[in-house]
Design an enzyme around this catalytic site. Sequence first.
Site, PDB file in Angstrom:
ATOM      1  N   TYR A  46       9.618 -11.805  -0.432  1.00 52.98           N
ATOM      2  CA  TYR A  46      10.354 -11.470  -1.494  1.00 52.98           C
ATOM      3  C   TYR A  46      11.415 -12.475  -1.218  1.00 52.98           C
ATOM      4  CZ  TYR A  46       7.002  -7.845  -2.805  1.00 52.98           C
ATOM      5  OH  TYR A  46       5.988  -7.211  -3.093  1.00 52.98           O
ATOM      6  N   TYR A  77      -4.533  -2.570 -11.161  1.00 50.43           N
ATOM      7  CA  TYR A  77      -3.484  -3.032 -10.216  1.00 50.43           C
ATOM      8  C   TYR A  77      -3.023  -1.727  -9.574  1.00 50.43           C
ATOM      9  CZ  TYR A  77       1.225  -3.996  -8.757  1.00 50.43           C
ATOM     10  OH  TYR A  77       2.500  -3.991  -7.960  1.00 50.43           O
ATOM     11  N   VAL A 103       5.933  -0.966  -0.891  1.00 46.34           N
ATOM     12  CA  VAL A 103       6.677   0.359  -1.063  1.00 46.34           C
ATOM     13  C   VAL A 103       6.430   1.470  -0.349  1.00 46.34           C
ATOM     14  CG1 VAL A 103       8.214  -0.976  -2.679  1.00 46.34           C
ATOM     15  CG2 VAL A 103       6.121   0.625  -3.230  1.00 46.34           C
ATOM     16  N   SER A 150       2.041  -3.044  -2.298  1.00 48.29           N
ATOM     17  CA  SER A 150       1.827  -4.487  -2.282  1.00 48.29           C
ATOM     18  C   SER A 150       1.289  -5.326  -1.158  1.00 48.29           C
ATOM     19  CB  SER A 150       3.349  -5.167  -2.666  1.00 48.29           C
ATOM     20  OG  SER A 150       3.864  -4.725  -3.639  1.00 48.29           O
ATOM     21  N   LYS A 199      -1.576  -7.059  -2.665  1.00 46.10           N
ATOM     22  CA  LYS A 199      -1.441  -8.262  -3.495  1.00 46.10           C
ATOM     23  C   LYS A 199      -2.349  -9.418  -2.918  1.00 46.10           C
ATOM     24  CE  LYS A 199       2.620  -6.875  -5.770  1.00 46.10           C
ATOM     25  NZ  LYS A 199       4.117  -7.006  -5.663  1.00 46.10           N
TER      26      LYS A 199
HETATM   27  O1  DON Z   1       4.403  -2.198  -8.530  1.00 43.32           O
HETATM   28  C1  DON Z   1       4.468  -1.267  -7.854  1.00 43.32           C
HETATM   29  O2  DON Z   1       5.495  -0.876  -8.335  1.00 43.32           O
HETATM   30  C2  DON Z   1       3.950  -0.867  -6.861  1.00 43.32           C
HETATM   31  N1  DON Z   1       2.809  -0.069  -7.076  1.00 43.32           N
HETATM   32  C3  DON Z   1       3.692  -1.735  -5.591  1.00 43.32           C
HETATM   33  C4  DON Z   1       5.154  -2.759  -5.411  1.00 43.32           C
HETATM   34  C5  DON Z   1       5.216  -2.963  -3.984  1.00 43.32           C
HETATM   35  O3  DON Z   1       4.782  -2.299  -3.119  1.00 43.32           O
HETATM   36  C6  DON Z   1       6.231  -4.049  -3.773  1.00 43.32           C
HETATM   37  N2  DON Z   1       6.526  -4.317  -2.278  1.00 43.32           N
HETATM   38  N3  DON Z   1       7.524  -4.060  -1.403  1.00 43.32           N
END
Ligand code: DON
Length: 463
Positions: free
Chosen positions: A247, A195, A265, A69, A72
């Site tokens: 968040y 994405y 993540v 993320s 983003k």
């Molecule tokens: O959308 C997802 O599940 C991941 N590829 C990215 C999410 C993410 O990193 C959220 N951040 N903390």
Amino acid sequence: MTLFAGPSLVESYLEQIHNSCLVGGEGALADYIPELAGVDPTGFGLSLALHDGYVYSIADADIGFTIQSVSKPLTYALALTHKGFDAVDERIGVEPSGEAFNEISVDSKRRPRNPMINAGAILSASLLLEVEPDVDTAFGELVDFYSACAGRKLVLDEDVYRSEMKSGARNRAIAYMLQSFGVLHAEPEHAIDLYFRQCSVVVTTDDLAVIGGTLANGGVNPRTGRRAVSQSVVQRVLSVMTTCGMYDGAGDWVTTVGLPAKSGVGGGIMAVLPGQLGIGVYSPLLDEHGNSVRGVKACKRLSSDLGLHMFNVARESRVTVRGFYSAHELHITTDRSDSERRYLHGKHDRIRIYELQGDLTFSGTESVLRRLRSSATEFEVAILDLSRVDHVDEVSRSMFVGASQNLRGLQRSAVIVDPDGVVIKRHSHASEPARGAQFVVTTMHEALTRAEDFLLKLAVEEG
Ligand code: DON
């Protein structure tokens, strides 16, 4: 330069911060993406990129991990660049959602609430597909942009990408929901593909720090000196990172850390101190919000120990060092015996003067001390002239004291000209050594006298 082979003062600070966050192995790997469940949970790196492109790298700063993320804000920046603010704002809001990153969350206009939650990020990716012919071309453009921000060519982790493609039901659901609301115009499967590819770009903490440094610099990469993104887009991206980047914990984050930031993540966190520096941290064990446990701890310590909160208000001046010259240029006559004068003749180039200005906070002091360290083979005494400095924060004060002590260990000395007592509160004996080999004096005349005394003392010691 063997004289300065050991860690610098700033490196030691960063190592201390890193070590203090090692205790406790709380958190869990992001096992909802099967490929991420297999990474080494002990990896922990920390990097700091300064506005002149210098990067401090601590511990596992060379471990590659997926950006997730943290991508983003970058894709949002690219969407703003290509589609313009109005077109993007019609489709993605800028309000914090106070919800989890993968919440299926839209506002009353059925727009994703912000670009930092998955719904907004998938929509940002879809906007690129509206201006590019296919996913491959859009991804090529996207990864070129990320690379321009990082200052090196970044690549995709194919295994993580495939793993996300296989396990991404929830994100697919979000894309189709946005299509049904009429805000996502591209093919949902293509938006999801782009994405997942953007999330699977491999970075190190050095990369995150330099990307953060590019945002801190108003869009100009501090390493390459090249503009990657416009100032107005950076302003928008940093605003949204501040309110929505971490968040549901955004309020606590702004209060305690006070830096626009984005977590992923994969275990990465990128944080930005506008105008000054970028931070990259990596540790893959996550808290319940999907933020790196050690990464959050390290950001809190960095902010409090180094005074990096963005509302730590100081009169910023990029040019902390106003002048840098040898004592030859001073034209000050000190009171010396003939033999002392003979000895000192021609030795004034062993005394360096650093004229500082503005308010001294971490990054300004860091650049002064780095310059001191890199030129320290050229002098015996450094005179730090703080007559034009108005305020010195706590961390800078202890950095000056630490640097003076380091110089003493190297048979060198520092004299500080501090008429207003901004660094060390003076007592009645103004010219007494304050701590270690450090002298705090009120005039340049006194400083030169102290510096010459030091050269004479060295001459006696060396016989
Ligand atoms: O959308 C997802 O599940 C991941 N590829 C990215 C999410 C993410 O990193 C959220 N951040 N903390």
